[in-house]
Design a protein around this motif. Structure first.
Motif, PDB file in Angstrom:
ATOM      1  N   HIS A 142       0.799  -1.225   0.000  1.00  0.00           N
ATOM      2  CA  HIS A 142       0.000   0.000   0.000  1.00  0.00           C
ATOM      3  C   HIS A 142       0.834   1.278   0.000  1.00  0.00           C
ATOM      4  N   ARG A 143       2.147   1.143   0.063  1.00  0.00           N
ATOM      5  CA  ARG A 143       2.985   2.346   0.031  1.00  0.00           C
ATOM      6  C   ARG A 143       2.878   3.026  -1.318  1.00  0.00           C
ATOM      7  N   ARG A 144       2.975   4.337  -1.287  1.00  0.00           N
ATOM      8  CA  ARG A 144       2.943   5.182  -2.489  1.00  0.00           C
ATOM      9  C   ARG A 144       1.600   5.119  -3.209  1.00  0.00           C
ATOM     10  N   SER A 145       0.547   4.773  -2.476  1.00  0.00           N
ATOM     11  CA  SER A 145      -0.787   4.710  -3.075  1.00  0.00           C
ATOM     12  C   SER A 145      -1.632   5.930  -2.735  1.00  0.00           C
ATOM     13  N   GLY A 146      -1.119   6.818  -1.877  1.00  0.00           N
ATOM     14  CA  GLY A 146      -1.848   8.026  -1.510  1.00  0.00           C
ATOM     15  C   GLY A 146      -2.598   7.934  -0.191  1.00  0.00           C
ATOM     16  N   ILE A 147      -2.634   6.759   0.417  1.00  0.00           N
ATOM     17  CA  ILE A 147      -3.361   6.593   1.678  1.00  0.00           C
ATOM     18  C   ILE A 147      -2.739   7.442   2.787  1.00  0.00           C
ATOM     19  N   GLY A 148      -1.434   7.414   2.886  1.00  0.00           N
ATOM     20  CA  GLY A 148      -0.752   8.195   3.924  1.00  0.00           C
ATOM     21  C   GLY A 148      -0.999   9.683   3.770  1.00  0.00           C
ATOM     22  N   ARG A 149      -0.943  10.175   2.538  1.00  0.00           N
ATOM     23  CA  ARG A 149      -1.210  11.604   2.290  1.00  0.00           C
ATOM     24  C   ARG A 149      -2.636  11.951   2.695  1.00  0.00           C
ATOM     25  N   GLN A 150      -3.582  11.077   2.352  1.00  0.00           N
ATOM     26  CA  GLN A 150      -4.972  11.342   2.698  1.00  0.00           C
ATOM     27  C   GLN A 150      -5.171  11.363   4.210  1.00  0.00           C
ATOM     28  N   LEU A 151      -4.615  10.384   4.901  1.00  0.00           N
ATOM     29  CA  LEU A 151      -4.770  10.321   6.356  1.00  0.00           C
ATOM     30  C   LEU A 151      -4.111  11.515   7.037  1.00  0.00           C
ATOM     31  N   LEU A 152      -2.897  11.833   6.616  1.00  0.00           N
ATOM     32  CA  LEU A 152      -2.185  12.951   7.221  1.00  0.00           C
ATOM     33  C   LEU A 152      -2.890  14.266   6.899  1.00  0.00           C
ATOM     34  N   GLY A 153      -3.401  14.399   5.682  1.00  0.00           N
ATOM     35  CA  GLY A 153      -4.138  15.604   5.307  1.00  0.00           C
ATOM     36  C   GLY A 153      -5.398  15.776   6.134  1.00  0.00           C
ATOM     37  N   ARG A 154      -6.119  14.688   6.349  1.00  0.00           N
ATOM     38  CA  ARG A 154      -7.330  14.768   7.179  1.00  0.00           C
ATOM     39  C   ARG A 154      -7.000  15.121   8.621  1.00  0.00           C
ATOM     40  N   ALA A 155      -5.926  14.529   9.136  1.00  0.00           N
ATOM     41  CA  ALA A 155      -5.510  14.851  10.510  1.00  0.00           C
ATOM     42  C   ALA A 155      -5.131  16.327  10.621  1.00  0.00           C
ATOM     43  N   ALA A 156      -4.417  16.840   9.610  1.00  0.00           N
ATOM     44  CA  ALA A 156      -4.009  18.247   9.621  1.00  0.00           C
ATOM     45  C   ALA A 156      -5.217  19.173   9.553  1.00  0.00           C
TER      46      ALA A 156
ATOM     47  N   PHE B 188       8.782  10.166   4.580  1.00  0.00           N
ATOM     48  CA  PHE B 188       7.471  10.648   4.152  1.00  0.00           C
ATOM     49  C   PHE B 188       7.086  11.906   4.918  1.00  0.00           C
ATOM     50  N   TYR B 189       7.249  11.894   6.237  1.00  0.00           N
ATOM     51  CA  TYR B 189       6.877  13.049   7.050  1.00  0.00           C
ATOM     52  C   TYR B 189       7.746  14.258   6.721  1.00  0.00           C
ATOM     53  N   LEU B 190       9.047  14.045   6.545  1.00  0.00           N
ATOM     54  CA  LEU B 190       9.939  15.148   6.197  1.00  0.00           C
ATOM     55  C   LEU B 190       9.575  15.724   4.827  1.00  0.00           C
ATOM     56  N   ALA B 191       9.246  14.853   3.870  1.00  0.00           N
ATOM     57  CA  ALA B 191       8.855  15.316   2.538  1.00  0.00           C
ATOM     58  C   ALA B 191       7.541  16.090   2.571  1.00  0.00           C
ATOM     59  N   SER B 192       6.731  15.824   3.592  1.00  0.00           N
ATOM     60  CA  SER B 192       5.454  16.539   3.699  1.00  0.00           C
ATOM     61  C   SER B 192       5.576  17.808   4.543  1.00  0.00           C
ATOM     62  N   GLY B 193       6.803  18.179   4.883  1.00  0.00           N
ATOM     63  CA  GLY B 193       7.019  19.445   5.572  1.00  0.00           C
ATOM     64  C   GLY B 193       7.257  19.362   7.059  1.00  0.00           C
ATOM     65  N   ALA B 194       7.327  18.151   7.600  1.00  0.00           N
ATOM     66  CA  ALA B 194       7.567  18.004   9.041  1.00  0.00           C
ATOM     67  C   ALA B 194       9.015  18.314   9.389  1.00  0.00           C
ATOM     68  N   THR B 195       9.223  18.616  10.648  1.00  0.00           N
ATOM     69  CA  THR B 195      10.550  18.813  11.206  1.00  0.00           C
ATOM     70  C   THR B 195      10.697  17.880  12.393  1.00  0.00           C
ATOM     71  N   HIS B 196      11.856  17.242  12.504  1.00  0.00           N
ATOM     72  CA  HIS B 196      12.143  16.396  13.663  1.00  0.00           C
ATOM     73  C   HIS B 196      12.508  17.321  14.822  1.00  0.00           C
ATOM     74  N   VAL B 197      11.698  17.298  15.892  1.00  0.00           N
ATOM     75  CA  VAL B 197      11.893  18.254  16.978  1.00  0.00           C
ATOM     76  C   VAL B 197      12.281  17.622  18.316  1.00  0.00           C
ATOM     77  N   GLU B 198      12.182  16.300  18.430  1.00  0.00           N
ATOM     78  CA  GLU B 198      12.466  15.675  19.724  1.00  0.00           C
ATOM     79  C   GLU B 198      12.716  14.182  19.522  1.00  0.00           C
ATOM     80  N   THR B 199      13.573  13.631  20.364  1.00  0.00           N
ATOM     81  CA  THR B 199      13.824  12.191  20.408  1.00  0.00           C
ATOM     82  C   THR B 199      13.635  11.730  21.838  1.00  0.00           C
ATOM     83  N   ALA B 200      12.976  10.587  22.026  1.00  0.00           N
ATOM     84  CA  ALA B 200      12.721  10.070  23.374  1.00  0.00           C
ATOM     85  C   ALA B 200      12.729   8.542  23.344  1.00  0.00           C
ATOM     86  N   ILE B 201      12.875   7.959  24.509  1.00  0.00           N
ATOM     87  CA  ILE B 201      12.789   6.514  24.660  1.00  0.00           C
ATOM     88  C   ILE B 201      11.315   6.116  24.642  1.00  0.00           C
ATOM     89  N   VAL B 202      11.000   5.021  23.947  1.00  0.00           N
ATOM     90  CA  VAL B 202       9.625   4.530  23.895  1.00  0.00           C
ATOM     91  C   VAL B 202       9.224   4.024  25.273  1.00  0.00           C
TER      92      VAL B 202
END
Length: 103
Positions: free
Chosen positions: A5-19, A45-59
């Motif tokens: 399902h990668r590169r099918s547009g699902i991620g863009r749609q989900l992220l767009g709706r969340a935004a 994918f997130y970086l290409a959509s304009g995100a910035t990595h702002v924090e790193t933490a332990i799960v």
């Protein structure tokens, strides 16, 4: 996301709706999510959509259910209202393809 399902547009749609949902809430313009450090495809994918990595933490979680000590990255969009809509995604895809092919 499965490879099929990668590169099918699902991620863009989900992220767009969340935004759009976050922007409509009005309490904050920002949108953020967490991604596992080893999930480099999602990070790209997130970086290409304009995100910035702002924090790193332990799960956080039950150590018996975790493999080692995984880390997570916080990806942030400061203003969800500026998130690319469907037309902007198509424009970005065309521009990326042209850049990749040297046109």
């Amino acid at each position: 996301m499965t490879n099929a399902h990668r590169r099918s547009g699902i991620g863009r749609q989900l992220l767009g709706r969340a935004a759009r949902s976050a922007a409509a809430q009005g309490s904050t313009k920002a949108l953020y999510l967490w991604v596992l450090e080893q999930n480099t495809a999602a990070q790209a994918f997130y970086l290409a959509s304009g995100a910035t990595h702002v924090e790193t933490a332990i799960v956080d979680g039950d150590p018996a259910r975790l493999n080692g000590t995984p880390r997570k990255l916080r990806m942030s969009w400061p203003d969800a209202s500026l998130f690319p809509g469907p037309d902007r995604w198509r424009h970005l895809a065309v521009m990326a393809a042209r850049s990749f092919h040297g046109s």
